[in-house]
Enzyme design. Sequence first.
Site, PDB file in Angstrom:
ATOM      1  N   CYS A  13      -8.391  -5.880  -9.562  1.00 32.16           N
ATOM      2  CA  CYS A  13      -7.993  -4.881 -10.541  1.00 32.16           C
ATOM      3  C   CYS A  13      -7.607  -3.611  -9.776  1.00 32.16           C
ATOM      4  O   CYS A  13      -8.473  -2.877  -9.305  1.00 32.16           O
ATOM      5  CB  CYS A  13      -9.174  -4.647 -11.484  1.00 32.16           C
ATOM      6  SG  CYS A  13      -8.781  -3.680 -12.923  1.00 32.16           S
ATOM      7  N   CYS A  29      -5.254   1.031   6.385  1.00 27.28           N
ATOM      8  CA  CYS A  29      -5.454   2.486   6.341  1.00 27.28           C
ATOM      9  C   CYS A  29      -6.677   2.923   5.537  1.00 27.28           C
ATOM     10  O   CYS A  29      -6.899   4.114   5.360  1.00 27.28           O
ATOM     11  CB  CYS A  29      -4.204   3.168   5.807  1.00 27.28           C
ATOM     12  SG  CYS A  29      -3.925   2.905   4.037  1.00 27.28           S
ATOM     13  N   CYS A  89       0.466   3.235   3.550  1.00 24.17           N
ATOM     14  CA  CYS A  89       0.901   2.748   4.870  1.00 24.17           C
ATOM     15  C   CYS A  89       1.962   1.647   4.816  1.00 24.17           C
ATOM     16  O   CYS A  89       2.481   1.255   5.856  1.00 24.17           O
ATOM     17  CB  CYS A  89      -0.305   2.263   5.676  1.00 24.17           C
ATOM     18  SG  CYS A  89      -1.044   0.743   5.049  1.00 24.17           S
ATOM     19  N   CYS A 106       0.853  -1.182   0.000  1.00 24.59           N
ATOM     20  CA  CYS A 106       0.000   0.000   0.000  1.00 24.59           C
ATOM     21  C   CYS A 106       0.892   1.236   0.000  1.00 24.59           C
ATOM     22  O   CYS A 106       1.783   1.359   0.846  1.00 24.59           O
ATOM     23  CB  CYS A 106      -0.919  -0.002   1.216  1.00 24.59           C
ATOM     24  SG  CYS A 106      -1.917   1.489   1.375  1.00 24.59           S
ATOM     25  N   CYS A 146      -7.397  -1.072   1.493  1.00 23.51           N
ATOM     26  CA  CYS A 146      -6.348  -1.551   2.384  1.00 23.51           C
ATOM     27  C   CYS A 146      -6.966  -1.690   3.774  1.00 23.51           C
ATOM     28  O   CYS A 146      -7.586  -0.754   4.283  1.00 23.51           O
ATOM     29  CB  CYS A 146      -5.190  -0.562   2.406  1.00 23.51           C
ATOM     30  SG  CYS A 146      -3.922  -0.964   3.637  1.00 23.51           S
TER      31      CYS A 146
END
Length: 132
Positions: free
Chosen positions: A119, A99, A50, A47, A96
């Site tokens: 995707c 976060c 984070c 991510c 995510c």
Amino acid sequence: MGKVTKSDDEWRGELPQHVYEVTRRAGTERAFTGQYWDTKTPGTYKCVCCGTELFDSDTKYDSGSGWPSFYEPVSPDVVTTQEDNSLNMQRTEVLCATCDAHLGHVFPDGPRPTGLRFCMNSASLLLDERES
């Protein structure tokens, strides 16, 4: 890693504008324009907000969609999903779990073994390359 919670002003101050628009405002980059849509470099996709490990390059495949596509995350608990009815479509948004960054969408038209196509937007990801 515990839950990461920041104000909108904090995210806006930390992220480049295009990354902020995708990850915090649920934007979408245009097909075939993102940094990772055609990348074959081995590594782990994290991510961008984070640093949580989300997808391994071993599960990345060419879906023909123009976005990086994976058939499964590194662990089921690193992402969450929610219904997305924006743009007059019914889709499943992928976030995510650490976060709440918008990553992209998941569709039931992927390859075996899962049959799923995660995707993702390149702007939501950061590739931690590894030696092949």
